[in-house]
Design a protein around this motif. Structure first.
Motif, mmCIF file in Angstrom:
data_model
loop_
_atom_site.group_PDB
_atom_site.id
_atom_site.type_symbol
_atom_site.label_atom_id
_atom_site.label_comp_id
_atom_site.label_asym_id
_atom_site.label_seq_id
_atom_site.Cartn_x
_atom_site.Cartn_y
_atom_site.Cartn_z
ATOM 1 N N PRO A 1 4.267 -5.083 11.219
ATOM 2 C CA PRO A 1 4.110 -2.964 11.432
ATOM 3 C C PRO A 1 3.637 -2.722 9.916
ATOM 4 C CG PRO A 1 6.129 -4.586 11.657
ATOM 5 C CD PRO A 1 5.383 -5.462 11.456
ATOM 6 N N ASN A 2 3.621 -2.744 8.533
ATOM 7 C CA ASN A 2 2.780 -2.491 7.516
ATOM 8 C C ASN A 2 1.402 -2.386 7.903
ATOM 9 O OD1 ASN A 2 5.132 -1.732 5.962
ATOM 10 N ND2 ASN A 2 5.628 -4.034 5.739
ATOM 11 N N SER A 3 0.818 -3.212 8.882
ATOM 12 C CA SER A 3 -0.197 -3.835 8.952
ATOM 13 C C SER A 3 -0.592 -2.618 9.714
ATOM 14 C CB SER A 3 -1.234 -5.270 9.763
ATOM 15 O OG SER A 3 -0.863 -5.891 8.704
ATOM 16 N N LEU A 4 0.121 -2.048 10.862
ATOM 17 C CA LEU A 4 0.400 -1.366 11.577
ATOM 18 C C LEU A 4 0.126 0.271 11.255
ATOM 19 C CD1 LEU A 4 1.929 -2.293 14.677
ATOM 20 C CD2 LEU A 4 -0.359 -2.495 14.466
ATOM 21 N N ARG A 5 0.566 0.105 10.020
ATOM 22 C CA ARG A 5 0.769 1.704 8.809
ATOM 23 C C ARG A 5 -0.650 1.605 8.609
ATOM 24 N NH1 ARG A 5 2.315 2.256 3.791
ATOM 25 N NH2 ARG A 5 2.210 -0.018 3.848
ATOM 26 N N TYR B 1 -3.600 4.817 9.348
ATOM 27 C CA TYR B 1 -3.918 5.758 8.826
ATOM 28 C C TYR B 1 -5.052 5.372 8.475
ATOM 29 C CZ TYR B 1 -4.961 7.372 3.782
ATOM 30 O OH TYR B 1 -4.979 8.368 2.818
ATOM 31 N N PHE B 2 -6.005 4.608 8.240
ATOM 32 C CA PHE B 2 -7.634 4.317 8.176
ATOM 33 C C PHE B 2 -7.595 5.348 9.407
ATOM 34 C CE2 PHE B 2 -11.631 2.747 9.730
ATOM 35 C CZ PHE B 2 -12.544 2.375 9.469
ATOM 36 N N LEU B 3 -6.955 5.187 10.275
ATOM 37 C CA LEU B 3 -7.518 6.046 11.928
ATOM 38 C C LEU B 3 -7.577 7.516 11.758
ATOM 39 C CD1 LEU B 3 -6.550 3.704 14.799
ATOM 40 C CD2 LEU B 3 -8.833 3.977 13.882
ATOM 41 N N ALA B 4 -6.568 8.080 10.815
ATOM 42 C CA ALA B 4 -5.770 9.529 10.504
ATOM 43 C C ALA B 4 -7.234 9.764 9.597
ATOM 44 C CB ALA B 4 -4.935 9.563 9.774
ATOM 45 N N VAL B 5 -7.429 8.725 8.604
ATOM 46 C CA VAL B 5 -8.810 9.287 7.941
ATOM 47 C C VAL B 5 -9.616 9.432 8.388
ATOM 48 C CG1 VAL B 5 -10.678 7.845 5.678
ATOM 49 C CG2 VAL B 5 -8.173 8.099 5.912
ATOM 50 N N THR C 1 -15.404 1.374 17.567
ATOM 51 C CA THR C 1 -15.640 1.840 16.668
ATOM 52 C C THR C 1 -15.245 1.460 15.479
ATOM 53 O OG1 THR C 1 -17.720 1.929 18.102
ATOM 54 C CG2 THR C 1 -17.983 2.071 15.180
ATOM 55 N N LYS C 2 -14.552 2.271 15.434
ATOM 56 C CA LYS C 2 -13.310 2.953 13.986
ATOM 57 C C LYS C 2 -12.340 2.190 13.629
ATOM 58 C CE LYS C 2 -13.056 8.010 15.196
ATOM 59 N NZ LYS C 2 -11.979 8.344 15.460
ATOM 60 N N MET C 3 -12.085 0.766 14.937
ATOM 61 C CA MET C 3 -11.389 -0.695 14.761
ATOM 62 C C MET C 3 -12.341 -1.438 13.757
ATOM 63 S SD MET C 3 -8.314 0.110 15.493
ATOM 64 C CE MET C 3 -7.396 -1.866 15.163
ATOM 65 N N GLU C 4 -13.621 -1.383 14.124
ATOM 66 C CA GLU C 4 -14.400 -2.361 13.694
ATOM 67 C C GLU C 4 -14.922 -2.043 12.214
ATOM 68 O OE1 GLU C 4 -17.950 -2.499 16.202
ATOM 69 O OE2 GLU C 4 -17.246 -3.602 18.118
ATOM 70 N N LEU C 5 -15.080 -1.111 12.371
ATOM 71 C CA LEU C 5 -15.600 -0.332 10.528
ATOM 72 C C LEU C 5 -13.970 -0.261 10.089
ATOM 73 C CD1 LEU C 5 -17.339 2.754 11.376
ATOM 74 C CD2 LEU C 5 -17.883 0.734 10.456
ATOM 75 N N PHE C 6 -12.784 -0.572 10.546
ATOM 76 C CA PHE C 6 -11.659 -0.787 9.515
ATOM 77 C C PHE C 6 -11.890 -2.903 9.220
ATOM 78 C CE2 PHE C 6 -6.851 -1.633 9.406
ATOM 79 C CZ PHE C 6 -6.512 -1.588 8.583
ATOM 80 N N ALA C 7 -11.945 -3.512 10.688
ATOM 81 C CA ALA C 7 -11.893 -4.645 10.107
ATOM 82 C C ALA C 7 -13.377 -4.851 8.600
ATOM 83 C CB ALA C 7 -12.618 -5.744 10.963
ATOM 84 N N MET C 8 -14.421 -4.188 8.763
ATOM 85 C CA MET C 8 -15.538 -4.190 7.519
ATOM 86 C C MET C 8 -15.249 -3.754 6.827
ATOM 87 S SD MET C 8 -18.863 -2.506 7.673
ATOM 88 C CE MET C 8 -18.791 -1.452 6.811
ATOM 89 N N TRP D 1 1.221 -1.229 -0.376
ATOM 90 C CA TRP D 1 -0.316 0.160 0.314
ATOM 91 C C TRP D 1 1.257 1.191 -0.449
ATOM 92 C CZ3 TRP D 1 -2.255 -4.865 1.279
ATOM 93 C CH2 TRP D 1 -4.258 -4.312 1.240
ATOM 94 N N ARG D 2 0.362 2.196 -0.888
ATOM 95 C CA ARG D 2 1.536 3.474 -0.973
ATOM 96 C C ARG D 2 0.559 4.424 -0.300
ATOM 97 N NH1 ARG D 2 4.697 0.293 -0.930
ATOM 98 N NH2 ARG D 2 5.854 -0.336 -2.526
ATOM 99 N N LEU D 3 0.528 4.949 0.768
ATOM 100 C CA LEU D 3 -0.049 6.008 1.872
ATOM 101 C C LEU D 3 0.422 7.260 2.022
ATOM 102 C CD1 LEU D 3 -1.805 3.317 4.446
ATOM 103 C CD2 LEU D 3 -2.837 3.802 2.600
ATOM 104 N N PRO D 4 -0.511 7.682 1.350
ATOM 105 C CA PRO D 4 0.102 9.407 2.087
ATOM 106 C C PRO D 4 0.845 9.368 3.521
ATOM 107 C CG PRO D 4 -1.304 10.264 1.368
ATOM 108 C CD PRO D 4 -1.518 8.486 1.407
ATOM 109 N N ASP D 5 1.183 10.808 3.750
ATOM 110 C CA ASP D 5 1.845 11.188 4.778
ATOM 111 C C ASP D 5 1.032 11.293 6.000
ATOM 112 O OD1 ASP D 5 4.205 10.234 4.973
ATOM 113 O OD2 ASP D 5 5.381 12.260 4.349
ATOM 114 N N GLN D 6 -0.318 11.832 5.514
ATOM 115 C CA GLN D 6 -1.110 12.738 5.654
ATOM 116 C C GLN D 6 -2.354 12.438 5.365
ATOM 117 O OE1 GLN D 6 -1.663 13.354 9.104
ATOM 118 N NE2 GLN D 6 0.320 13.492 9.168
#
Length: 237
Positions: A130-134, A138-142, A152-159, A87-92
């Protein structure tokens, strides 16, 4: 109880140091082992991955690799995390939640198409290297501006991840089972005869709609993931 007290080594590969603090530098690395295993899985499927084949490709003794990766489950964790590194994710995040989540999802389906063995493995053995944590960060930053709880946010990420995996698995199943023209023709005949019985009026109405739908795989995925993102952005705590 701590590992020091039980004299047991950590079960989780991420808690095991990659190399000893003393002694010669290791001849191989976890990254090289994972990359070799991924190449084998891409070519032969997950069943084709073995320490013997990895060792042969690396020019190493099979038993020596167990000093780097003690168990096959550890190897799977390393493989999944290496794929997550694609995954090529931006810094922010950009600030556009929908666009950021859609881009994240498209990168996910692209990675799973490159490595068709990943969906089943993710769904049965989720990894948090480590990459999964990255990716999680990123999802949590979004979602940072959302008032939803962290849980709830973690559940949505899993979804979201689960939805991408399920779509990739569905695509793979379609390619495997529905690749032949005969199968497609027989399916159309069967559905047509079923609708003609009058027992499925709603299905008949759906088929009679007449609208054309873009069935390009990317277009289908974009429609699918847009609906998942709708649910994520509309979620309540």
């Amino acid at each position: 109880m701590s590992n020091e007290m039980t004299n047991e080594r950590p079960e989780l590969i991420w808690l095991r140091p990659e190399r000893a603090t003393r002694g010669p530098a290791p001849a191989h690395s976890r990254a090289a082992i994972a990359a070799t295993a991924i190449a084998l899985a891409d070519a032969e499927g997950l069943a084709g991955v073995s320490m013997r084949k990895i060792a042969a490709a690396l020019g190493a003794g099979t038993m020596s690799l167990y000093t780097y990766v003690p168990k096959k489950e550890h190897l799977f964790d390393l493989m999944l995390d290496a794929v997550a590194g694609e995954w090529r994710l931006p810094d922010q995040p950009s600030g556009d939640q929908r666009a950021d989540l859609a881009d994240f999802a498209r990168q996910g389906i692209a990675a799973m198409r490159r490595h068709p063995w990943t969906p089943a493995l993710v769904l049965t053995r989720p990894s948090m290297g480590p990459n999964s944590l990255r990716c999680t960060e990123y999802f949590l930053a979004v979602m940072a501006a959302s008032p939803l709880s962290g849980g709830t946010k973690m559940e949505l990420f899993a979804m979201l991840n689960g939805s991408i995996c399920q779509f990739a698995q569905w695509e793979a199943n379609q390619r495997e089972a529905g690749g032949s023209a005969q199968w497609q023709a027989e399916l159309a005949t069967y559905l047509g005869s079923a609708v003609a019985t009058g027992a499925y009026p709603h299905l008949a109405a759906a088929f009679a709609g007449g609208e054309t739908t873009d069935m390009d795989p990317d277009a289908v995925f974009d429609r699918f993931v847009a609906r998942v993102i709708d649910l994520i952005l509309a979620a309540k705590g």
